[in-house]
Design a protein around this motif. Sequence first.
Motif, PDB file in Angstrom:
ATOM      1  N   VAL A  88       0.841  -1.204   0.000  1.00 37.81           N
ATOM      2  CA  VAL A  88       0.000   0.000   0.000  1.00 37.81           C
ATOM      3  C   VAL A  88       0.871   1.248   0.000  1.00 37.81           C
ATOM      4  O   VAL A  88       0.616   2.212  -0.732  1.00 37.81           O
ATOM      5  N   GLN A  89       1.914   1.230   0.797  1.00 38.35           N
ATOM      6  CA  GLN A  89       2.800   2.387   0.889  1.00 38.35           C
ATOM      7  C   GLN A  89       3.498   2.655  -0.443  1.00 38.35           C
ATOM      8  O   GLN A  89       3.684   3.809  -0.837  1.00 38.35           O
ATOM      9  N   GLU A  90       3.861   1.606  -1.153  1.00 38.33           N
ATOM     10  CA  GLU A  90       4.498   1.771  -2.458  1.00 38.33           C
ATOM     11  C   GLU A  90       3.516   2.348  -3.478  1.00 38.33           C
ATOM     12  O   GLU A  90       3.903   3.125  -4.357  1.00 38.33           O
ATOM     13  N   ARG A  91       2.238   1.989  -3.368  1.00 42.16           N
ATOM     14  CA  ARG A  91       1.238   2.513  -4.303  1.00 42.16           C
ATOM     15  C   ARG A  91       0.973   3.998  -4.079  1.00 42.16           C
ATOM     16  O   ARG A  91       0.389   4.665  -4.941  1.00 42.16           O
ATOM     17  N   PHE A  92       1.382   4.499  -2.922  1.00 43.24           N
ATOM     18  CA  PHE A  92       1.196   5.921  -2.639  1.00 43.24           C
ATOM     19  C   PHE A  92       1.937   6.784  -3.660  1.00 43.24           C
ATOM     20  O   PHE A  92       1.529   7.907  -3.949  1.00 43.24           O
ATOM     21  N   VAL A  93       3.007   6.259  -4.230  1.00 42.07           N
ATOM     22  CA  VAL A  93       3.820   7.017  -5.189  1.00 42.07           C
ATOM     23  C   VAL A  93       2.973   7.529  -6.343  1.00 42.07           C
ATOM     24  O   VAL A  93       3.046   8.703  -6.720  1.00 42.07           O
ATOM     25  N   ASP A  94       2.151   6.671  -6.917  1.00 42.37           N
ATOM     26  CA  ASP A  94       1.368   7.044  -8.094  1.00 42.37           C
ATOM     27  C   ASP A  94      -0.097   7.334  -7.794  1.00 42.37           C
ATOM     28  O   ASP A  94      -0.762   7.999  -8.588  1.00 42.37           O
ATOM     29  N   ALA A  95      -0.602   6.832  -6.673  1.00 45.73           N
ATOM     30  CA  ALA A  95      -2.025   7.021  -6.363  1.00 45.73           C
ATOM     31  C   ALA A  95      -2.197   7.265  -4.866  1.00 45.73           C
ATOM     32  O   ALA A  95      -2.673   6.392  -4.137  1.00 45.73           O
ATOM     33  N   PRO A  96      -1.804   8.444  -4.381  1.00 48.94           N
ATOM     34  CA  PRO A  96      -1.857   8.705  -2.935  1.00 48.94           C
ATOM     35  C   PRO A  96      -3.254   8.597  -2.336  1.00 48.94           C
ATOM     36  O   PRO A  96      -3.420   8.057  -1.244  1.00 48.94           O
ATOM     37  N   GLY A  97      -4.261   9.112  -3.034  1.00 47.76           N
ATOM     38  CA  GLY A  97      -5.619   9.038  -2.502  1.00 47.76           C
ATOM     39  C   GLY A  97      -6.099   7.609  -2.364  1.00 47.76           C
ATOM     40  O   GLY A  97      -6.695   7.225  -1.348  1.00 47.76           O
ATOM     41  N   PHE A  98      -5.834   6.809  -3.379  1.00 50.00           N
ATOM     42  CA  PHE A  98      -6.227   5.404  -3.350  1.00 50.00           C
ATOM     43  C   PHE A  98      -5.475   4.660  -2.251  1.00 50.00           C
ATOM     44  O   PHE A  98      -6.041   3.813  -1.551  1.00 50.00           O
ATOM     45  N   ALA A  99      -4.196   4.986  -2.075  1.00 47.58           N
ATOM     46  CA  ALA A  99      -3.388   4.324  -1.050  1.00 47.58           C
ATOM     47  C   ALA A  99      -3.918   4.623   0.351  1.00 47.58           C
ATOM     48  O   ALA A  99      -3.943   3.743   1.216  1.00 47.58           O
ATOM     49  N   VAL A 100      -4.352   5.851   0.579  1.00 49.20           N
ATOM     50  CA  VAL A 100      -4.905   6.210   1.889  1.00 49.20           C
ATOM     51  C   VAL A 100      -6.186   5.426   2.160  1.00 49.20           C
ATOM     52  O   VAL A 100      -6.415   4.944   3.273  1.00 49.20           O
ATOM     53  N   THR A 101      -7.021   5.281   1.135  1.00 48.17           N
ATOM     54  CA  THR A 101      -8.238   4.481   1.292  1.00 48.17           C
ATOM     55  C   THR A 101      -7.893   3.037   1.629  1.00 48.17           C
ATOM     56  O   THR A 101      -8.511   2.413   2.501  1.00 48.17           O
ATOM     57  N   GLU A 102      -6.885   2.507   0.944  1.00 49.50           N
ATOM     58  CA  GLU A 102      -6.446   1.143   1.224  1.00 49.50           C
ATOM     59  C   GLU A 102      -5.886   1.016   2.637  1.00 49.50           C
ATOM     60  O   GLU A 102      -6.108   0.006   3.316  1.00 49.50           O
ATOM     61  N   ALA A 103      -5.154   2.034   3.083  1.00 48.38           N
ATOM     62  CA  ALA A 103      -4.586   2.007   4.430  1.00 48.38           C
ATOM     63  C   ALA A 103      -5.700   1.959   5.472  1.00 48.38           C
ATOM     64  O   ALA A 103      -5.615   1.223   6.459  1.00 48.38           O
ATOM     65  N   ASP A 104      -6.744   2.743   5.248  1.00 48.25           N
ATOM     66  CA  ASP A 104      -7.886   2.738   6.164  1.00 48.25           C
ATOM     67  C   ASP A 104      -8.527   1.354   6.207  1.00 48.25           C
ATOM     68  O   ASP A 104      -8.843   0.829   7.282  1.00 48.25           O
ATOM     69  N   GLN A 105      -8.708   0.758   5.044  1.00 49.68           N
ATOM     70  CA  GLN A 105      -9.314  -0.567   4.972  1.00 49.68           C
ATOM     71  C   GLN A 105      -8.420  -1.623   5.624  1.00 49.68           C
ATOM     72  O   GLN A 105      -8.917  -2.552   6.274  1.00 49.68           O
ATOM     73  N   LEU A 106      -7.113  -1.452   5.477  1.00 50.88           N
ATOM     74  CA  LEU A 106      -6.180  -2.424   6.046  1.00 50.88           C
ATOM     75  C   LEU A 106      -6.197  -2.366   7.572  1.00 50.88           C
ATOM     76  O   LEU A 106      -6.191  -3.405   8.244  1.00 50.88           O
ATOM     77  N   VAL A 107      -6.228  -1.160   8.122  1.00 50.17           N
ATOM     78  CA  VAL A 107      -6.308  -1.013   9.578  1.00 50.17           C
ATOM     79  C   VAL A 107      -7.602  -1.637  10.102  1.00 50.17           C
ATOM     80  O   VAL A 107      -7.606  -2.351  11.109  1.00 50.17           O
ATOM     81  N   THR A 108      -8.702  -1.376   9.399  1.00 49.08           N
ATOM     82  CA  THR A 108      -9.988  -1.951   9.803  1.00 49.08           C
ATOM     83  C   THR A 108      -9.951  -3.472   9.730  1.00 49.08           C
ATOM     84  O   THR A 108     -10.493  -4.171  10.597  1.00 49.08           O
ATOM     85  N   SER A 109      -9.291  -3.994   8.708  1.00 50.67           N
ATOM     86  CA  SER A 109      -9.178  -5.442   8.546  1.00 50.67           C
ATOM     87  C   SER A 109      -8.397  -6.071   9.694  1.00 50.67           C
ATOM     88  O   SER A 109      -8.775  -7.128  10.221  1.00 50.67           O
ATOM     89  N   VAL A 110      -7.306  -5.415  10.103  1.00 48.43           N
ATOM     90  CA  VAL A 110      -6.518  -5.934  11.225  1.00 48.43           C
ATOM     91  C   VAL A 110      -7.346  -5.912  12.507  1.00 48.43           C
ATOM     92  O   VAL A 110      -7.310  -6.854  13.305  1.00 48.43           O
ATOM     93  N   MET A 111      -8.100  -4.835  12.698  1.00 48.30           N
ATOM     94  CA  MET A 111      -8.962  -4.755  13.876  1.00 48.30           C
ATOM     95  C   MET A 111      -9.935  -5.930  13.917  1.00 48.30           C
ATOM     96  O   MET A 111     -10.111  -6.579  14.962  1.00 48.30           O
ATOM     97  N   ALA A 112     -10.575  -6.192  12.783  1.00 44.45           N
ATOM     98  CA  ALA A 112     -11.539  -7.292  12.721  1.00 44.45           C
ATOM     99  C   ALA A 112     -10.855  -8.627  12.997  1.00 44.45           C
ATOM    100  O   ALA A 112     -11.397  -9.485  13.705  1.00 44.45           O
ATOM    101  N   GLU A 113      -9.654  -8.787  12.444  1.00 45.46           N
ATOM    102  CA  GLU A 113      -8.897 -10.025  12.654  1.00 45.46           C
ATOM    103  C   GLU A 113      -8.556 -10.213  14.132  1.00 45.46           C
ATOM    104  O   GLU A 113      -8.524 -11.333  14.642  1.00 45.46           O
ATOM    105  N   ARG A 114      -8.317  -9.107  14.822  1.00 45.29           N
ATOM    106  CA  ARG A 114      -7.997  -9.174  16.245  1.00 45.29           C
ATOM    107  C   ARG A 114      -9.233  -9.426  17.108  1.00 45.29           C
ATOM    108  O   ARG A 114      -9.104  -9.791  18.275  1.00 45.29           O
ATOM    109  N   GLY A 115     -10.436  -9.200  16.544  1.00 43.36           N
ATOM    110  CA  GLY A 115     -11.659  -9.441  17.292  1.00 43.36           C
ATOM    111  C   GLY A 115     -12.434  -8.197  17.667  1.00 43.36           C
ATOM    112  O   GLY A 115     -13.438  -8.276  18.384  1.00 43.36           O
ATOM    113  N   TYR A 116     -12.001  -7.027  17.169  1.00 46.39           N
ATOM    114  CA  TYR A 116     -12.728  -5.788  17.443  1.00 46.39           C
ATOM    115  C   TYR A 116     -13.915  -5.651  16.489  1.00 46.39           C
ATOM    116  O   TYR A 116     -13.757  -5.861  15.283  1.00 46.39           O
TER     117      TYR A 116
END
Length: 213
Positions: A88-116
């Motif tokens: 995701v961080q590497e994709r920020f180079v060419d698509a920063p807005g899309f990368a931020v959306t992906e980062a948000d989704q990734l954090v949410t995914s980790v939370m769900a995986e942890r049980g939140y």
Amino acid sequence: MSTVIWVAVVVAAVVAIIAVGYFVLQQQRRHRLRDRFGPEYERTVQERDTRREAEQELTAREQRVNSLDIRPLDSETREAYAKKWMEVQERFVDAPGFAVTEADQLVTSVMAERGYPTEDFEQRLSDLSVVHGRTLGHYRQAHEISSRAAHQEASTEELRQAMVHYRALFEELLADSGGAVTGDQPPRHAADAGHQEPINDDERAARRDAQGR
């Protein structure tokens, strides 16, 4: 001294002892909540009518999170998420807005995986505050920038900052499992993650020039 006076003295002493004990317990609870919630303690106090009401809410948050099945990630899952973050961080180079959306989704995914539970953003903040209160400000700022980015209202620098903010919580969610963010490296906070932050506009232009040669 009459019996009545003795009884009055004893009762007064008992009341004083109870009052002192109650005060000490209140102070101990207050210190414990401050230590646990960090800046979220003062934030909640400011948002509520009284300190007592705020402390009751924070205690209720603890009880709720204790009732959840919050679980650690195994090492393989942690490594997989760490790899996804780097992508995701590497994709920020060419698509920063899309990368931020992906980062948000990734954090949410980790939370769900942890049980939140992840359905409601405000509930996410409440649950995370119990263990991750000291980095919750990063999550709030990242989410605010991400929301503006969805309407094309965030600059590239703000998007870069959003990535840094998301990473702060992302690292804690992974490190809280007892392992490192990437490989055998110890977990790092956003403050010392400078050499892995998303690149700025000048760096992006330089890379594109190099690729065009």
